[in-house]
Write an enzyme that holds these catalytic residues in place. Structure first.
Site, PDB file in Angstrom:
ATOM      1  N   ASP A  44       0.561  13.568   7.317  1.00  0.00           N
ATOM      2  CA  ASP A  44      -1.256  13.946   7.854  1.00  0.00           C
ATOM      3  C   ASP A  44      -0.986  14.946   8.543  1.00  0.00           C
ATOM      4  OD1 ASP A  44      -1.721  10.400   7.692  1.00  0.00           O
ATOM      5  OD2 ASP A  44       0.035  10.329   9.212  1.00  0.00           O
ATOM      6  N   GLY A  72      -3.149  17.252   6.611  1.00  0.00           N
ATOM      7  CA  GLY A  72      -4.376  17.517   6.091  1.00  0.00           C
ATOM      8  C   GLY A  72      -4.357  18.135   4.875  1.00  0.00           C
ATOM      9  N   LYS A  73      -3.168  18.250   3.905  1.00  0.00           N
ATOM     10  CA  LYS A  73      -3.113  18.546   3.146  1.00  0.00           C
ATOM     11  C   LYS A  73      -4.349  18.561   1.951  1.00  0.00           C
ATOM     12  CE  LYS A  73       0.224  14.999   1.945  1.00  0.00           C
ATOM     13  NZ  LYS A  73       0.390  14.803   3.987  1.00  0.00           N
ATOM     14  N   ALA A 129      -0.698   6.881   0.663  1.00  0.00           N
ATOM     15  CA  ALA A 129      -1.454   8.326   1.546  1.00  0.00           C
ATOM     16  C   ALA A 129      -2.905   8.026   1.674  1.00  0.00           C
ATOM     17  CB  ALA A 129      -0.952   9.292  -0.092  1.00  0.00           C
ATOM     18  N   GLY A 130      -3.053   8.738   2.416  1.00  0.00           N
ATOM     19  CA  GLY A 130      -5.062   9.222   2.510  1.00  0.00           C
ATOM     20  C   GLY A 130      -4.977  10.357   2.800  1.00  0.00           C
ATOM     21  N   HIS A 131      -6.076  10.913   1.491  1.00  0.00           N
ATOM     22  CA  HIS A 131      -5.998  12.101   2.202  1.00  0.00           C
ATOM     23  C   HIS A 131      -7.911  12.858   2.254  1.00  0.00           C
ATOM     24  CE1 HIS A 131      -2.260  13.797  -0.700  1.00  0.00           C
ATOM     25  NE2 HIS A 131      -2.381  13.508   0.503  1.00  0.00           N
ATOM     26  N   GLN A 186       2.109  13.068   1.859  1.00  0.00           N
ATOM     27  CA  GLN A 186       3.221  12.391   2.956  1.00  0.00           C
ATOM     28  C   GLN A 186       3.810  13.843   3.163  1.00  0.00           C
ATOM     29  OE1 GLN A 186       4.456   9.570   0.234  1.00  0.00           O
ATOM     30  NE2 GLN A 186       2.571   8.872   1.005  1.00  0.00           N
ATOM     31  N   THR A 212       9.340   7.351   3.714  1.00  0.00           N
ATOM     32  CA  THR A 212       9.139   6.896   2.338  1.00  0.00           C
ATOM     33  C   THR A 212       9.906   6.763   1.511  1.00  0.00           C
ATOM     34  OG1 THR A 212       7.009   6.434   1.228  1.00  0.00           O
ATOM     35  CG2 THR A 212       7.877   9.063   1.811  1.00  0.00           C
ATOM     36  N   GLY A 240      -5.638   3.163   9.447  1.00  0.00           N
ATOM     37  CA  GLY A 240      -6.065   2.811  10.660  1.00  0.00           C
ATOM     38  C   GLY A 240      -5.507   2.755  12.345  1.00  0.00           C
ATOM     39  N   ARG A 252      -1.964   7.130  15.613  1.00  0.00           N
ATOM     40  CA  ARG A 252      -0.533   8.462  15.266  1.00  0.00           C
ATOM     41  C   ARG A 252      -0.465   8.469  16.590  1.00  0.00           C
ATOM     42  NH1 ARG A 252      -4.649  11.352  11.210  1.00  0.00           N
ATOM     43  NH2 ARG A 252      -4.528  10.475  10.002  1.00  0.00           N
TER      44      ARG A 252
HETATM   45  P1  IMP Z   1       5.462   3.497   3.253  1.00  0.00           P
HETATM   46  O1  IMP Z   1       5.616   4.266   1.896  1.00  0.00           O
HETATM   47  O2  IMP Z   1       4.297   2.742   2.708  1.00  0.00           O
HETATM   48  O3  IMP Z   1       6.421   2.412   2.904  1.00  0.00           O
HETATM   49  O4  IMP Z   1       5.674   3.941   4.422  1.00  0.00           O
HETATM   50  C1  IMP Z   1       6.832   4.303   5.291  1.00  0.00           C
HETATM   51  C2  IMP Z   1       6.686   4.880   6.132  1.00  0.00           C
HETATM   52  O5  IMP Z   1       6.521   6.626   5.680  1.00  0.00           O
HETATM   53  C3  IMP Z   1       6.104   4.353   7.535  1.00  0.00           C
HETATM   54  O6  IMP Z   1       6.485   5.462   8.864  1.00  0.00           O
HETATM   55  C4  IMP Z   1       4.532   5.171   7.188  1.00  0.00           C
HETATM   56  O7  IMP Z   1       3.633   4.765   7.845  1.00  0.00           O
HETATM   57  C5  IMP Z   1       4.578   6.219   6.374  1.00  0.00           C
HETATM   58  N1  IMP Z   1       3.654   6.946   5.821  1.00  0.00           N
HETATM   59  C6  IMP Z   1       3.675   6.493   4.092  1.00  0.00           C
HETATM   60  N2  IMP Z   1       2.443   7.505   3.613  1.00  0.00           N
HETATM   61  C7  IMP Z   1       2.265   7.742   4.664  1.00  0.00           C
HETATM   62  C8  IMP Z   1       0.671   9.120   4.781  1.00  0.00           C
HETATM   63  O8  IMP Z   1       0.319   9.072   4.065  1.00  0.00           O
HETATM   64  N3  IMP Z   1       0.767  10.015   5.933  1.00  0.00           N
HETATM   65  C9  IMP Z   1       1.861   9.545   7.073  1.00  0.00           C
HETATM   66  N4  IMP Z   1       2.426   9.386   6.928  1.00  0.00           N
HETATM   67  C10 IMP Z   1       2.565   8.193   6.345  1.00  0.00           C
END
Ligand code: IMP
Length: 422
Positions: free
Chosen positions: A12, A14-15, A38-40, A223, A238, A301, A304
């Site tokens: 998160d 800001g990539k 991911a959510g970009h 991530q 992750t 949602g 953080r």
């Molecule tokens: P998973 O990759 O969905 O299994 O999540 C594992 C951990 O990585 C958790 O703490 C998630 O909140 C965190 N996480 C996974 N993807 C992202 C991301 O794109 N941004 C921030 N945290 C992430």
């Protein structure tokens, strides 16, 4: 040469915005790991858009976008992502290519994720529950299904065998997971049909020939480095290598073909999900960062967790990735703080240390802070480096000196235009 763009904290950073700002300089944008966890987020022309699997270069006219072999793809989410792009009239088929070697997230992978998290109880990872962990487990266990399998007539048999195995595995967890597999499968088949409209490629070959032609390639990480499966705060991480090495395995880029390594970090720190976070704040300052910075997960949602910048952790991720230039995001969120704190060392088992130890849980580690003067000025309308307040310049210069890498971009808001080049 291939340039890399990576998050240096817990994601998160800001990539998405920075890829979008830089895309004009590149012919190809390629994702190399992660998946729809991911959510970009990109903002331009008053529009806010979140991408999960599709690279952030998709909005630029001339860039080719590649989903590399290291990525895991959920056809259901992918279809939704494509549907959401409909209104932009993008020629997706000629701009977005998918690696045959990328692994597929099955509906039962998502169920396994949910079962595993539920079984962990208080020790849960805080996963986004998108099936990321179970899919990478099948990849390394050599059981996975890949995009290239969809080009064969027997793919449904392969799918069935794997889904049956997953159902049996769900049974092993002592948790109650409700689901209607038929419904989930109907959605999955629909997603696969959409995916099959796109061009599947041997992405490493595509990238070799692009390199031969002198094309400029940007590898987009997802991530952040502290969520890396090897170097992150394990097990609260992750399931992929989010660091520079992940671009080598996730795209087939040889180490000597890596050019610039762009490291993105926030002017403070955030984390979603569980796991240690030495500089986390539980006071008004943390709450202000969350509120002003609108710190809610782009995928789930969830709010953080917020805290001061951790230079011990940042130095570590700068080294792991070989960062050549830095981009500092969300400087505007710190406007109004009387003083800014930066963690420069930890007290660890009674001793002062400046490296990231094996245990970073709060029972082992207490941050030591340097306090600096804040700035009151609203930064969001600024466009030039000369306009930055002097106390912010002091902060930037201190970080550059500590990290020994120049900060080339200071971002002062979510829009493409709110970007100051130094
Ligand atoms: P998973 O990759 O969905 O299994 O999540 C594992 C951990 O990585 C958790 O703490 C998630 O909140 C965190 N996480 C996974 N993807 C992202 C991301 O794109 N941004 C921030 N945290 C992430």
């Amino acid at each position: 040469m291939v340039d890399l763009l990576l998050g240096l904290q817990w994601g998160d950073e800001g990539k998405g915005k920075i890829v979008d700002v830089l895309t004009k300089d590149y012919d190809i944008i390629a994702r190399f790991q992660g998946g729809p966890n991911a959510g970009h987020t990109l903002e331009f022309d008053g529009i806010k858009h979140v991408l999960h699997t599709i690279p952030s270069g998709i909005f630029h006219k001339n860039a080719i976008n590649i989903v590399g072999n290291g990525v895991v793809i959920d056809p259901v989410i992918f279809k939704k992502e494509l549907d959401n792009l409909d209104k932009f009239n993008i020629d997706i088929v000629s701009k977005l290519f998918i690696s045959r070697k990328a692994h597929l997230i099955l509906p039962t992978h998502r169920l396994l994720d949910a079962a595993s998290e539920a079984a962990k109880g208080k020790a849960k990872i805080g996963s986004t529950l998108k099936g990321i962990g179970p899919t990478y487990m099948d990849k390394t266990g050599r059981n996975g299904m890949r995009v290239g399998d969809l080009e064969f007539d027997n793919w449904k048999e392969k799918y069935r065998a794997l889904a049956n195995k997953h159902e049996a595995m769900i049974g092993f967890y002592d948790v109650d997971i409700q689901y209607d597999l038929e419904e989930l499968e109907a959605e999955f088949y629909e997603g696969v049909a959409t995916l099959k409209n796109l061009r599947f490629i041997d992405s490493e070959e595509y990238i070799f020939s692009a390199q031969d032609k002198g094309e400029k390639i940007l590898a987009e990480g997802a991530q952040g480095s502290l969520l890396d499966i090897d170097f992150g705060t394990y097990p609260y991480v992750t399931s992929s290598n989010t660091t520079a090495a992940g671009a080598c395995t996730g795209l087939g880029v040889a180490p000597n073909k890596i050019g610039r390594v762009l490291g993105i970090f926030k002017a403070y720190t955030t984390r979603v999900g569980s796991g240690p976070f030495p500089t986390e704040l539980f006071d008004e300052d943390g709450e202000t960062m969350g509120r002003v910075g609108n710190e809610f997960g782009a995928t789930t949602g969830r709010p953080r967790r917020c805290g001061w910048l951790d230079l011990v952790a940042l130095k570590y991720t700068v080294k792991i990735n070989g960062v050549t230039e830095l981009m500092m995001m969300k400087a505007d969120v710190l406007s109004g703080f009387k003083s800014i704190k930066v963690c420069t060392a930890y007290t660890y088992k009674g001793e002062e240390i400046t490296h990231l130890p094996y245990n970073v849980e709060s029972e082992y580690v207490t941050p030591i802070y340097k306090e600096m003067k804040g700035w009151a000025k609203d930064l969001t309308k600024l466009t030039k480096a000369e306009e930055l307040p002097s106390t912010l310049n002091d902060y930037i210069e201190f970080l550059e000196e500590q990290l020994n890498v120049p900060i080339k971009i200071v971002s002062v808001g979510p829009d493409r235009l709110q970007t100051i080049h130094r």
